[in-house]
Design a protein around this motif. Structure first.
Motif, PDB file in Angstrom:
ATOM      1  N   CYS A 154       0.206   3.228   3.714  1.00 31.27           N
ATOM      2  CA  CYS A 154       0.702   2.702   4.995  1.00 31.27           C
ATOM      3  C   CYS A 154       1.901   1.766   4.833  1.00 31.27           C
TER       4      CYS A 154
ATOM      5  N   CYS B 116      -4.735   0.319   0.249  1.00 31.24           N
ATOM      6  CA  CYS B 116      -5.624  -0.557   1.016  1.00 31.24           C
ATOM      7  C   CYS B 116      -7.091  -0.209   0.792  1.00 31.24           C
TER       8      CYS B 116
ATOM      9  N   CYS C 158      -6.807   4.449   4.863  1.00 26.96           N
ATOM     10  CA  CYS C 158      -5.826   4.709   3.798  1.00 26.96           C
ATOM     11  C   CYS C 158      -6.401   5.570   2.677  1.00 26.96           C
TER      12      CYS C 158
ATOM     13  N   CYS D  40       0.857  -1.196   0.000  1.00 25.89           N
ATOM     14  CA  CYS D  40       0.000   0.000   0.000  1.00 25.89           C
ATOM     15  C   CYS D  40       0.887   1.238   0.000  1.00 25.89           C
TER      16      CYS D  40
HETATM   17 ZN   LIG Z   1      -2.728   0.988   3.519  1.00 25.36          ZN
END
Ligand SMILES: [Zn+2]
Length: 172
Positions: free
Chosen positions: A12, A47, A52, A9
């Motif tokens: 994150c 994500c 996110c 991702c």
């Molecule tokens: Zn993420």
């Protein structure tokens, strides 16, 4: 070993199963949500979580349109709604294990894992390793409080589905 492709991702930096991520492509400086994951351009991933997507919407470089961001948020919301009500209807069945200890004990009979989005990093790594070792699919979904509410507990960080049929229904 794990055969499902994983991606990172961009928000994150967590590595996840591709099915847990949205694909985004960049074409001539404009970023777009690749809803069907078929656009012929280099993809990046984010994500399928509100957290996110919210952080992505504040990213100046990834200039997604509001329409695309909205589409992603709606997709997450729909999926979450279905999972919560589905789990709610199964809570008294023998199909569910919850918490790390119970799930670890039952691991040979588990076909699908639901991991709370706000689980600690240490436990998250432990569970994802367990899932890969046993070839079990998983998603990150809901908060510990939301998952706990299903079982009348203050918090639950992990739910295991022991029915193959139910697990299949959830991953389709
Ligand atoms: Zn993420």
């Amino acid at each position: 070993m794990n055969s499902t492709p994983t991606r990172t991702c961009l928000v994150c930096r967590e590595k996840k199963d591709k099915s847990e991520l949205f694909r985004i492509v960049e074409i001539d400086g404009q970023y777009m949500f690749d809803e069907n994951q078929t656009m012929q351009a280099r993809g990046t991933y984010v994500c399928k979580t509100h957290e996110c997507i919210k952080r992505l919407s504040k990213n100046k470089k990834i200039n997604l349109s509001n329409e695309d961001l909205y589409k992603m948020a709606i997709t997450v919301k729909k999926a979450q709604k279905d999972y919560l009500s589905l789990l709610e209807t199964m809570k008294r069945s023998e199909f569910l294990s919850f918490g790390i200890n119970m799930v670890t004990e039952d691991i040979k009979r588990i076909h699908f894992l639901i991991i709370a989005e706000d689980i600690s990093e240490k436990n998250d790594k432990r569970i994802m390793r367990l899932a890969r070792e046993n070839n079990i699919k998983y998603i990150h979904y809901g908060s510990k409080v939301q998952l706990g509410a299903i079982f009348d507990k203050p918090e639950v960080n992990l739910i295991g589905i022991k029915s193959k049929k139910v697990a299949r229904g959830m991953t389709e």
